[in-house]
Design a protein around this motif. Structure first.
Motif, PDB file in Angstrom:
ATOM      1  N   LYS A 121       0.822  -1.209   0.000  1.00 49.41           N
ATOM      2  CA  LYS A 121       0.000   0.000   0.000  1.00 49.41           C
ATOM      3  C   LYS A 121       0.857   1.261   0.000  1.00 49.41           C
ATOM      4  O   LYS A 121       0.552   2.235  -0.702  1.00 49.41           O
ATOM      5  CB  LYS A 121      -0.951  -0.017   1.204  1.00 49.41           C
ATOM      6  CG  LYS A 121      -2.038  -1.068   1.057  1.00 49.41           C
ATOM      7  CD  LYS A 121      -3.134  -0.906   2.090  1.00 49.41           C
ATOM      8  CE  LYS A 121      -4.284  -1.847   1.762  1.00 49.41           C
ATOM      9  NZ  LYS A 121      -5.443  -1.656   2.638  1.00 49.41           N
ATOM     10  N   ASP A 154      -4.253   0.770   7.009  1.00 46.80           N
ATOM     11  CA  ASP A 154      -5.155   0.721   8.157  1.00 46.80           C
ATOM     12  C   ASP A 154      -4.350   0.368   9.406  1.00 46.80           C
ATOM     13  O   ASP A 154      -3.659  -0.658   9.440  1.00 46.80           O
ATOM     14  CB  ASP A 154      -6.242  -0.336   7.942  1.00 46.80           C
ATOM     15  CG  ASP A 154      -7.196   0.048   6.817  1.00 46.80           C
ATOM     16  OD1 ASP A 154      -7.303   1.253   6.511  1.00 46.80           O
ATOM     17  OD2 ASP A 154      -7.831  -0.869   6.248  1.00 46.80           O
ATOM     18  N   ASN A 203      -5.789   2.744  16.779  1.00 42.44           N
ATOM     19  CA  ASN A 203      -5.138   4.044  16.588  1.00 42.44           C
ATOM     20  C   ASN A 203      -3.616   3.973  16.756  1.00 42.44           C
ATOM     21  O   ASN A 203      -2.974   4.940  17.170  1.00 42.44           O
ATOM     22  CB  ASN A 203      -5.730   5.084  17.554  1.00 42.44           C
ATOM     23  CG  ASN A 203      -7.209   5.309  17.296  1.00 42.44           C
ATOM     24  OD1 ASN A 203      -7.602   5.602  16.164  1.00 42.44           O
ATOM     25  ND2 ASN A 203      -8.035   5.127  18.300  1.00 42.44           N
ATOM     26  N   GLU A 247      -1.291   4.189  -1.313  1.00 42.14           N
ATOM     27  CA  GLU A 247      -2.586   3.954  -0.659  1.00 42.14           C
ATOM     28  C   GLU A 247      -2.421   4.053   0.863  1.00 42.14           C
ATOM     29  O   GLU A 247      -1.351   3.752   1.397  1.00 42.14           O
ATOM     30  CB  GLU A 247      -3.116   2.566  -1.015  1.00 42.14           C
ATOM     31  CG  GLU A 247      -3.323   2.351  -2.508  1.00 42.14           C
ATOM     32  CD  GLU A 247      -3.636   0.894  -2.828  1.00 42.14           C
ATOM     33  OE1 GLU A 247      -4.029   0.144  -1.897  1.00 42.14           O
ATOM     34  OE2 GLU A 247      -3.462   0.496  -3.990  1.00 42.14           O
ATOM     35  N   PRO A 248      -3.487   4.448   1.559  1.00 48.07           N
ATOM     36  CA  PRO A 248      -3.387   4.536   3.026  1.00 48.07           C
ATOM     37  C   PRO A 248      -3.339   3.146   3.659  1.00 48.07           C
ATOM     38  O   PRO A 248      -3.922   2.185   3.136  1.00 48.07           O
ATOM     39  CB  PRO A 248      -4.668   5.273   3.428  1.00 48.07           C
ATOM     40  CG  PRO A 248      -5.626   5.041   2.300  1.00 48.07           C
ATOM     41  CD  PRO A 248      -4.798   4.918   1.061  1.00 48.07           C
ATOM     42  N   TYR A 254      -4.814  -0.314  13.378  1.00 52.25           N
ATOM     43  CA  TYR A 254      -5.841  -0.595  14.375  1.00 52.25           C
ATOM     44  C   TYR A 254      -5.461  -0.078  15.756  1.00 52.25           C
ATOM     45  O   TYR A 254      -4.305   0.122  16.073  1.00 52.25           O
ATOM     46  CB  TYR A 254      -6.118  -2.101  14.409  1.00 52.25           C
ATOM     47  CG  TYR A 254      -6.742  -2.584  13.118  1.00 52.25           C
ATOM     48  CD1 TYR A 254      -8.091  -2.338  12.834  1.00 52.25           C
ATOM     49  CD2 TYR A 254      -5.983  -3.238  12.150  1.00 52.25           C
ATOM     50  CE1 TYR A 254      -8.661  -2.748  11.638  1.00 52.25           C
ATOM     51  CE2 TYR A 254      -6.543  -3.656  10.946  1.00 52.25           C
ATOM     52  CZ  TYR A 254      -7.888  -3.403  10.701  1.00 52.25           C
ATOM     53  OH  TYR A 254      -8.449  -3.806   9.509  1.00 52.25           O
ATOM     54  N   LYS A 260       0.645   6.981   4.208  1.00 47.12           N
ATOM     55  CA  LYS A 260      -0.633   7.625   4.500  1.00 47.12           C
ATOM     56  C   LYS A 260      -1.351   6.716   5.497  1.00 47.12           C
ATOM     57  O   LYS A 260      -1.477   5.511   5.262  1.00 47.12           O
ATOM     58  CB  LYS A 260      -1.470   7.770   3.229  1.00 47.12           C
ATOM     59  CG  LYS A 260      -0.812   8.648   2.166  1.00 47.12           C
ATOM     60  CD  LYS A 260      -1.622   8.630   0.881  1.00 47.12           C
ATOM     61  CE  LYS A 260      -0.936   9.464  -0.199  1.00 47.12           C
ATOM     62  NZ  LYS A 260      -1.643   9.364  -1.503  1.00 47.12           N
ATOM     63  N   LYS A 261      -1.806   7.268   6.595  1.00 41.65           N
ATOM     64  CA  LYS A 261      -2.284   6.441   7.694  1.00 41.65           C
ATOM     65  C   LYS A 261      -3.788   6.625   7.933  1.00 41.65           C
ATOM     66  O   LYS A 261      -4.276   7.750   8.008  1.00 41.65           O
ATOM     67  CB  LYS A 261      -1.506   6.756   8.971  1.00 41.65           C
ATOM     68  CG  LYS A 261       0.004   6.544   8.814  1.00 41.65           C
ATOM     69  CD  LYS A 261       0.766   7.002  10.036  1.00 41.65           C
ATOM     70  CE  LYS A 261       2.266   6.821   9.883  1.00 41.65           C
ATOM     71  NZ  LYS A 261       2.867   7.783   8.936  1.00 41.65           N
ATOM     72  N   ASN A 262      -4.456   5.494   8.070  1.00 39.75           N
ATOM     73  CA  ASN A 262      -5.885   5.473   8.371  1.00 39.75           C
ATOM     74  C   ASN A 262      -6.067   4.816   9.736  1.00 39.75           C
ATOM     75  O   ASN A 262      -6.018   3.589   9.857  1.00 39.75           O
ATOM     76  CB  ASN A 262      -6.630   4.688   7.280  1.00 39.75           C
ATOM     77  CG  ASN A 262      -8.122   4.626   7.532  1.00 39.75           C
ATOM     78  OD1 ASN A 262      -8.690   5.526   8.150  1.00 39.75           O
ATOM     79  ND2 ASN A 262      -8.756   3.563   7.059  1.00 39.75           N
ATOM     80  N   PHE A 263      -6.217   5.634  10.776  1.00 39.37           N
ATOM     81  CA  PHE A 263      -6.306   5.107  12.130  1.00 39.37           C
ATOM     82  C   PHE A 263      -7.715   4.571  12.406  1.00 39.37           C
ATOM     83  O   PHE A 263      -8.712   5.221  12.076  1.00 39.37           O
ATOM     84  CB  PHE A 263      -5.933   6.180  13.144  1.00 39.37           C
ATOM     85  CG  PHE A 263      -4.470   6.538  13.107  1.00 39.37           C
ATOM     86  CD1 PHE A 263      -3.533   5.722  13.738  1.00 39.37           C
ATOM     87  CD2 PHE A 263      -4.014   7.652  12.411  1.00 39.37           C
ATOM     88  CE1 PHE A 263      -2.182   6.034  13.697  1.00 39.37           C
ATOM     89  CE2 PHE A 263      -2.664   7.969  12.358  1.00 39.37           C
ATOM     90  CZ  PHE A 263      -1.738   7.156  13.004  1.00 39.37           C
ATOM     91  N   MET A 264      -7.764   3.365  13.004  1.00 40.38           N
ATOM     92  CA  MET A 264      -9.027   2.664  13.195  1.00 40.38           C
ATOM     93  C   MET A 264      -9.118   2.093  14.610  1.00 40.38           C
ATOM     94  O   MET A 264      -8.103   1.963  15.299  1.00 40.38           O
ATOM     95  CB  MET A 264      -9.149   1.528  12.166  1.00 40.38           C
ATOM     96  CG  MET A 264      -9.107   2.009  10.725  1.00 40.38           C
ATOM     97  SD  MET A 264      -9.181   0.636   9.549  1.00 40.38           S
ATOM     98  CE  MET A 264     -10.882   0.119   9.798  1.00 40.38           C
TER      99      MET A 264
END
Length: 335
Positions: free
Chosen positions: A198, A206, A210, A203-204, A208, A284-288
């Motif tokens: 990614k 994911d 945070n 691409e970001p 987990y 690129k970070k997508n915090f979940m």
């Protein structure tokens, strides 16, 4: 010496086969080459370990008759059983796949060892068996009766089944609880390869909980070294052992369970930073939020394995991630 290695096209299995053949041992490897992840990666691993002492058999360990015939024909000295349906998250949606491979398949291996007088069975358990345990580092002296994924439950079951065969039939068994293995030729469903694909594609990723997680990341070469060492340490019966006073990782039967990990948990964000630095790209970070079945921290107490074998991991995360990225750039050509 003749070995059976199950999961021979897998990440750890292929590395173990390569090491055993380099040591001059004869190895029969089995793998069903299923499509849980890219079969081409599995085939490439097998191609890499082509060796005159290695014979590959495409077979599902859940094939009762096939496995029985293989054991009977080959008369293995030792078995290193690494085949399994892996993945905590996959088990949430595909539970029946775990029953076939991790329960039925494991039983077929135990039966093969029982009926053919195998000298030592070393099999893969998992750090996921620690489940809701909050005490760290995770110790094999602790109870592991509260798994939080079906995958973890099947791995705990593997240990219980192995103990039964050690007790009833005197089959020497050693279970290894693996802690987050990573490195070249790693699985695409694991964080490192997923993140890398990614990041290089813009691409970001994911992340987990945070990013507030820690893992006992263990480099593949260190894992293989531990496996090779422990397969020479054949458990013996201990008539003085009792349930009341003994460790759950030992027994009056020839049965042992060990943690195999780095013993130094690393923050997930530090792991990602090492990857960013090695790639020369900021992710690129997508915090979940936390994913069901996941745990906040894994941390291995490896003292027992060290005492038994002298095993000590040598590769830190920065060096290990650098080696992985070198392989990634060569194998995937940055794609």
């Amino acid at each position: 010496m003749k070995y059976l290695v199950t999961g021979a096209a897998g990440f750890i299995g292929s590395a173990v086969v390569e090491r055993l053949t380099q040591m001059g041992h004869s190895v029969v490897g089995v793998d069903n080459l299923n499509d849980y992840y890219d079969v081409n990666l599995k085939l490439a691993r097998l191609e890499r370990i082509e060796h005159p002492l290695f014979v590959f058999e495409k077979m599902d360990i859940a094939d009762r008759e096939g496995m029985a015939e293989l054991f009977k024909e080959e008369q293995f000295d030792k078995v290193i059983h690494l085949a399994a349906q892996a993945g905590v998250r996959y088990s949430l949606d595909n539970p029946l796949a775990y029953a076939d491979s991790n329960l039925v398949g494991h039983l077929n291996v135990l039966e093969g060892c029982r009926h053919n007088k195998v000298k030592h069975l070393v099999y893969a358990s998992s750090s996921s068996v620690y489940g809701l345990n909050g005490k760290v580092p995770f110790s094999t002296d602790d109870s592991v009766d509260h798994p939080i994924s079906l995958y973890a439950a099947t791995k705990k079951s593997n240990e219980l089944m192995a103990h039964t065969y050690s007790h009833l039939y005197n089959v020497p068994t050693t279970g290894l609880r693996f802690f987050t293995v990573y490195g070249p030729w790693g699985r695409p469903d694991m964080a490192l390869l997923k993140f890398t694909h990614k990041i290089v594609n813009g691409e970001p990723i994911d992340i987990y909980n945070n990013g507030d997680m820690q893992r006992d990341f263990t480099y593949i070469d260190d894992i293989v070294e531990g496996i090779i060492r422990i397969q020479d340490v054949v458990p013996e019966s201990d008539p003085s052992w009792t349930v009341e006073e003994g460790s759950p990782a030992t027994s009056s039967a020839p049965y042992r369970v060990y943690n195999i990990g780095n013993g130094k948990p690393v923050k997930l964000m530090d792991y990602i930073k090492a990857l960013e630095e090695s790639l020369g790209i900021e992710a690129k970070k997508n915090f979940m939020p936390m994913q069901p079945g996941d745990v906040y921290q894994t941390y291995a107490d490896t003292i027992a394995l060290f005492e038994a074998t002298g095993y000590q991991p040598k590769v830190d995360v920065k060096q290990g991630v650098d080696e992985f990225v070198k392989w990634f750039n060569q194998f995937y050509q940055g794609k």
